[in-house]
Design a protein around this motif. Structure first.
Motif, PDB file in Angstrom:
ATOM      1  N   THR A 136      -3.509  -6.677   9.507  1.00  0.00           N
ATOM      2  CA  THR A 136      -3.913  -5.364   9.995  1.00  0.00           C
ATOM      3  C   THR A 136      -4.978  -5.566  11.064  1.00  0.00           C
ATOM      4  O   THR A 136      -5.599  -6.628  11.140  1.00  0.00           O
ATOM      5  CB  THR A 136      -4.485  -4.491   8.871  1.00  0.00           C
ATOM      6  N   ASP A 137      -5.184  -4.532  11.866  1.00  0.00           N
ATOM      7  CA  ASP A 137      -6.313  -4.594  12.773  1.00  0.00           C
ATOM      8  C   ASP A 137      -7.573  -4.170  12.012  1.00  0.00           C
ATOM      9  O   ASP A 137      -7.520  -3.870  10.813  1.00  0.00           O
ATOM     10  CB  ASP A 137      -6.072  -3.742  14.021  1.00  0.00           C
ATOM     11  N   SER A 138      -8.698  -4.156  12.676  1.00  0.00           N
ATOM     12  CA  SER A 138      -9.972  -3.886  12.001  1.00  0.00           C
ATOM     13  C   SER A 138      -9.998  -2.503  11.366  1.00  0.00           C
ATOM     14  O   SER A 138     -10.503  -2.335  10.245  1.00  0.00           O
ATOM     15  CB  SER A 138     -11.129  -4.026  12.999  1.00  0.00           C
ATOM     16  N   ILE A 139      -9.445  -1.517  12.051  1.00  0.00           N
ATOM     17  CA  ILE A 139      -9.427  -0.155  11.504  1.00  0.00           C
ATOM     18  C   ILE A 139      -8.500  -0.082  10.297  1.00  0.00           C
ATOM     19  O   ILE A 139      -8.826   0.503   9.262  1.00  0.00           O
ATOM     20  CB  ILE A 139      -9.003   0.851  12.585  1.00  0.00           C
ATOM     21  N   GLY A 140      -7.335  -0.709  10.422  1.00  0.00           N
ATOM     22  CA  GLY A 140      -6.395  -0.710   9.304  1.00  0.00           C
ATOM     23  C   GLY A 140      -6.958  -1.382   8.079  1.00  0.00           C
ATOM     24  O   GLY A 140      -6.696  -0.968   6.936  1.00  0.00           O
ATOM     25  N   LEU A 141      -7.757  -2.431   8.278  1.00  0.00           N
ATOM     26  CA  LEU A 141      -8.356  -3.138   7.148  1.00  0.00           C
ATOM     27  C   LEU A 141      -9.315  -2.231   6.381  1.00  0.00           C
ATOM     28  O   LEU A 141      -9.337  -2.233   5.148  1.00  0.00           O
ATOM     29  CB  LEU A 141      -9.088  -4.381   7.645  1.00  0.00           C
ATOM     30  N   LYS A 142     -10.098  -1.458   7.085  1.00  0.00           N
ATOM     31  CA  LYS A 142     -11.017  -0.527   6.420  1.00  0.00           C
ATOM     32  C   LYS A 142     -10.243   0.471   5.567  1.00  0.00           C
ATOM     33  O   LYS A 142     -10.626   0.767   4.432  1.00  0.00           O
ATOM     34  CB  LYS A 142     -11.859   0.206   7.459  1.00  0.00           C
ATOM     35  N   ARG A 143      -9.142   0.982   6.100  1.00  0.00           N
ATOM     36  CA  ARG A 143      -8.338   1.952   5.352  1.00  0.00           C
ATOM     37  C   ARG A 143      -7.673   1.305   4.144  1.00  0.00           C
ATOM     38  O   ARG A 143      -7.573   1.924   3.081  1.00  0.00           O
ATOM     39  CB  ARG A 143      -7.289   2.562   6.280  1.00  0.00           C
ATOM     40  N   ALA A 144      -7.223   0.066   4.295  1.00  0.00           N
ATOM     41  CA  ALA A 144      -6.599  -0.625   3.167  1.00  0.00           C
ATOM     42  C   ALA A 144      -7.599  -0.846   2.044  1.00  0.00           C
ATOM     43  O   ALA A 144      -7.265  -0.713   0.857  1.00  0.00           O
ATOM     44  CB  ALA A 144      -6.017  -1.958   3.636  1.00  0.00           C
ATOM     45  N   ASN A 145      -8.838  -1.173   2.376  1.00  0.00           N
ATOM     46  CA  ASN A 145      -9.863  -1.355   1.353  1.00  0.00           C
ATOM     47  C   ASN A 145     -10.117  -0.064   0.588  1.00  0.00           C
ATOM     48  O   ASN A 145     -10.301  -0.072  -0.635  1.00  0.00           O
ATOM     49  CB  ASN A 145     -11.165  -1.858   1.986  1.00  0.00           C
ATOM     50  N   ILE A 146     -10.105   1.051   1.282  1.00  0.00           N
ATOM     51  CA  ILE A 146     -10.281   2.343   0.618  1.00  0.00           C
ATOM     52  C   ILE A 146      -9.141   2.589  -0.367  1.00  0.00           C
ATOM     53  O   ILE A 146      -9.354   3.019  -1.508  1.00  0.00           O
ATOM     54  CB  ILE A 146     -10.358   3.477   1.658  1.00  0.00           C
ATOM     55  N   PHE A 147      -7.904   2.271   0.053  1.00  0.00           N
ATOM     56  CA  PHE A 147      -6.750   2.486  -0.822  1.00  0.00           C
ATOM     57  C   PHE A 147      -6.829   1.646  -2.081  1.00  0.00           C
ATOM     58  O   PHE A 147      -6.604   2.140  -3.192  1.00  0.00           O
ATOM     59  CB  PHE A 147      -5.455   2.173  -0.071  1.00  0.00           C
ATOM     60  N   VAL A 148      -7.141   0.356  -1.942  1.00  0.00           N
ATOM     61  CA  VAL A 148      -7.194  -0.519  -3.117  1.00  0.00           C
ATOM     62  C   VAL A 148      -8.252  -0.026  -4.099  1.00  0.00           C
ATOM     63  O   VAL A 148      -8.036  -0.030  -5.316  1.00  0.00           O
ATOM     64  CB  VAL A 148      -7.457  -1.981  -2.701  1.00  0.00           C
ATOM     65  N   ARG A 149      -9.381   0.435  -3.587  1.00  0.00           N
ATOM     66  CA  ARG A 149     -10.412   0.973  -4.484  1.00  0.00           C
ATOM     67  C   ARG A 149      -9.911   2.222  -5.211  1.00  0.00           C
ATOM     68  O   ARG A 149     -10.262   2.455  -6.371  1.00  0.00           O
ATOM     69  CB  ARG A 149     -11.685   1.276  -3.694  1.00  0.00           C
ATOM     70  N   ARG A 150      -9.046   2.993  -4.543  1.00  0.00           N
ATOM     71  CA  ARG A 150      -8.507   4.203  -5.185  1.00  0.00           C
ATOM     72  C   ARG A 150      -7.614   3.867  -6.371  1.00  0.00           C
ATOM     73  O   ARG A 150      -7.464   4.664  -7.296  1.00  0.00           O
ATOM     74  CB  ARG A 150      -7.707   5.024  -4.169  1.00  0.00           C
ATOM     75  N   THR A 151      -6.984   2.713  -6.352  1.00  0.00           N
ATOM     76  CA  THR A 151      -6.140   2.323  -7.482  1.00  0.00           C
ATOM     77  C   THR A 151      -6.970   1.920  -8.697  1.00  0.00           C
ATOM     78  O   THR A 151      -6.419   1.617  -9.758  1.00  0.00           O
ATOM     79  CB  THR A 151      -5.215   1.144  -7.117  1.00  0.00           C
TER      80      THR A 151
ATOM     81  N   PHE B 262     -10.177 -10.078   6.363  1.00  0.00           N
ATOM     82  CA  PHE B 262      -9.548 -10.651   7.551  1.00  0.00           C
ATOM     83  C   PHE B 262      -8.681  -9.631   8.279  1.00  0.00           C
ATOM     84  O   PHE B 262      -7.796  -9.012   7.687  1.00  0.00           O
ATOM     85  CB  PHE B 262      -8.697 -11.854   7.145  1.00  0.00           C
ATOM     86  N   ALA B 263      -8.945  -9.474   9.570  1.00  0.00           N
ATOM     87  CA  ALA B 263      -8.135  -8.601  10.415  1.00  0.00           C
ATOM     88  C   ALA B 263      -7.806  -9.339  11.707  1.00  0.00           C
ATOM     89  O   ALA B 263      -8.509 -10.272  12.105  1.00  0.00           O
ATOM     90  CB  ALA B 263      -8.883  -7.311  10.720  1.00  0.00           C
ATOM     91  N   ILE B 264      -6.722  -8.922  12.356  1.00  0.00           N
ATOM     92  CA  ILE B 264      -6.355  -9.469  13.660  1.00  0.00           C
ATOM     93  C   ILE B 264      -6.206  -8.311  14.635  1.00  0.00           C
ATOM     94  O   ILE B 264      -5.385  -7.412  14.423  1.00  0.00           O
ATOM     95  CB  ILE B 264      -5.050 -10.279  13.590  1.00  0.00           C
ATOM     96  N   ASP B 265      -6.986  -8.324  15.675  1.00  0.00           N
ATOM     97  CA  ASP B 265      -6.869  -7.306  16.719  1.00  0.00           C
ATOM     98  C   ASP B 265      -6.060  -7.810  17.914  1.00  0.00           C
ATOM     99  O   ASP B 265      -5.513  -7.006  18.663  1.00  0.00           O
ATOM    100  CB  ASP B 265      -8.263  -6.862  17.179  1.00  0.00           C
ATOM    101  N   ASN B 266      -5.960  -9.132  18.067  1.00  0.00           N
ATOM    102  CA  ASN B 266      -5.216  -9.713  19.188  1.00  0.00           C
ATOM    103  C   ASN B 266      -4.447 -10.940  18.696  1.00  0.00           C
ATOM    104  O   ASN B 266      -5.003 -12.029  18.597  1.00  0.00           O
ATOM    105  CB  ASN B 266      -6.166 -10.095  20.322  1.00  0.00           C
ATOM    106  N   PRO B 267      -3.154 -10.791  18.374  1.00  0.00           N
ATOM    107  CA  PRO B 267      -2.373 -11.926  17.864  1.00  0.00           C
ATOM    108  C   PRO B 267      -2.312 -13.107  18.829  1.00  0.00           C
ATOM    109  O   PRO B 267      -2.270 -14.263  18.394  1.00  0.00           O
ATOM    110  CB  PRO B 267      -0.984 -11.322  17.638  1.00  0.00           C
ATOM    111  N   CYS B 268      -2.298 -12.855  20.134  1.00  0.00           N
ATOM    112  CA  CYS B 268      -2.253 -13.955  21.103  1.00  0.00           C
ATOM    113  C   CYS B 268      -3.507 -14.818  21.008  1.00  0.00           C
ATOM    114  O   CYS B 268      -3.435 -16.054  21.057  1.00  0.00           O
ATOM    115  CB  CYS B 268      -2.098 -13.403  22.515  1.00  0.00           C
ATOM    116  N   GLU B 269      -4.661 -14.179  20.857  1.00  0.00           N
ATOM    117  CA  GLU B 269      -5.902 -14.928  20.709  1.00  0.00           C
ATOM    118  C   GLU B 269      -5.913 -15.727  19.413  1.00  0.00           C
ATOM    119  O   GLU B 269      -6.405 -16.861  19.376  1.00  0.00           O
ATOM    120  CB  GLU B 269      -7.100 -13.979  20.746  1.00  0.00           C
ATOM    121  N   PHE B 270      -5.342 -15.149  18.345  1.00  0.00           N
ATOM    122  CA  PHE B 270      -5.294 -15.867  17.074  1.00  0.00           C
ATOM    123  C   PHE B 270      -4.410 -17.103  17.201  1.00  0.00           C
ATOM    124  O   PHE B 270      -4.736 -18.170  16.662  1.00  0.00           O
ATOM    125  CB  PHE B 270      -4.788 -14.965  15.953  1.00  0.00           C
ATOM    126  N   ALA B 271      -3.301 -16.987  17.919  1.00  0.00           N
ATOM    127  CA  ALA B 271      -2.437 -18.151  18.140  1.00  0.00           C
ATOM    128  C   ALA B 271      -3.183 -19.240  18.908  1.00  0.00           C
ATOM    129  O   ALA B 271      -3.051 -20.432  18.596  1.00  0.00           O
ATOM    130  CB  ALA B 271      -1.172 -17.729  18.890  1.00  0.00           C
TER     131      ALA B 271
END
Length: 269
Positions: A186-201, A210-219
């Motif tokens: 996920t990107d940085s924003i998506g990671l924050k939302r995913a953390n909220i969801f897991v806590r809701r469970t 860990f988030a990736i905002d630029n896959p080319c840079e990660f490669a």
């Protein structure tokens, strides 16, 4: 271990995608159908997750796996007898959906998780269950590294730091010469939302980092070749009739803004 009423820690997040696969198999069987997951519906308590989740996150989990399944099938077709390795396998049932009897499948997770997996799912004749820490690299000794190897990580890397993940990829490059990797990010924003969801469970002890905002840079950071970056939801938006409007909006913009991605790397260029 047959009750998930108390969800504590990363190890218990394995029940969240299981519930999602059951949900989608019942609601949208023409898009995704997981017979093995459905067999578990009455064997473990998923009530806590069902009460605290909503459709978008169920579909995110299922669509992620549907895209990964297609990449596995494509790899199997290209390389015939090869290795498919699931790291952080949990209760993933891709082996039973794909039904390939030629290649070798490896399910890697911590020992207590593998014990739960074997109890609930058993294993196939060309499927090996290995209980160990994936970062220990102990599981590599079970592979025939002369064969092409595809490593799958679904919902795994998010729980570790970038430095640890890069070091891990470098270790794989040294040990497995014909290796590719498919994982979700996920990107940085998506990671924050995913953390909220897991806590809701009800799980407050499984923070993701860990988030990736630029896959080319990660490669570039990992000295790997970026084969592809795929969204999660294009096929589901076309095929799943009856999705809630809010789910469709979130799915559309998640792909459009690259909030969630399936990244395919070739580790040895």
């Amino acid at each position: 271990m047959n009750d998930t009423s108390s969800l504590q820690g990363v190890k218990d997040t394995l029940y969240i995608p299981l519930y999602a696969r059951i949900y989608a198999s019942k609601r949208f069987p023409n898009y995704f159908y997981d017979e093995k997951a459905l067999l578990l519906e009455n064997h473990i308590s998923l009530k806590k997750i069902a009460q605290n989740t909503f459709e978008y996150f169920n579909m995110a989990s299922v669509c992620r796996q549907q895209v990964i399944d297609k990449k596995i099938i494509s790899f199997l077709e290209k390389n015939h007898a090869c290795n498919v390795v699931f790291l952080g396998a949990g209760l993933e049932t891709a082996y039973f959906r794909i039904r390939n009897n030629i290649s070798n499948f490896y399910e890697i997770d911590l020992e207590h998780v593998i014990a739960v997996r074997e109890k609930l799912l058993g294993h196939g004749k060309n499927e090996m269950l290995i209980g160990c820490d994936m970062f220990s690299m102990e599981w590599v000794k079970y592979l025939d590294i002369s064969k092409h190897t595809l490593i799958i990580l679904a919902g795994v890397f998010q729980y570790f730091t970038k430095d640890k993940i890069i070091h891990f990829i470098h270790q794989l490059q040294k040990r497995i010469p014909k290796c590719e990797m498919v994982f979700d990010a996920t990107d940085s924003i998506g990671l924050k939302r995913a953390n909220i969801f897991v806590r809701r469970t009800g799980n407050v002890n499984a923070e993701m980092y860990f988030a990736i905002d630029n896959p080319c840079e990660f490669a570039k950071d990992t000295n790997t070749k970026l084969v592809s970056v795929s969204g999660f939801f294009a096929d589901a938006l076309k095929q799943c009739k009856g999705l809630k409007l809010i789910s469709k909006i979130m799915m559309f913009f998640s792909d459009r803004l690259k909030r969630t991605m399936i990244i395919h790397l070739r580790l040895n260029q």
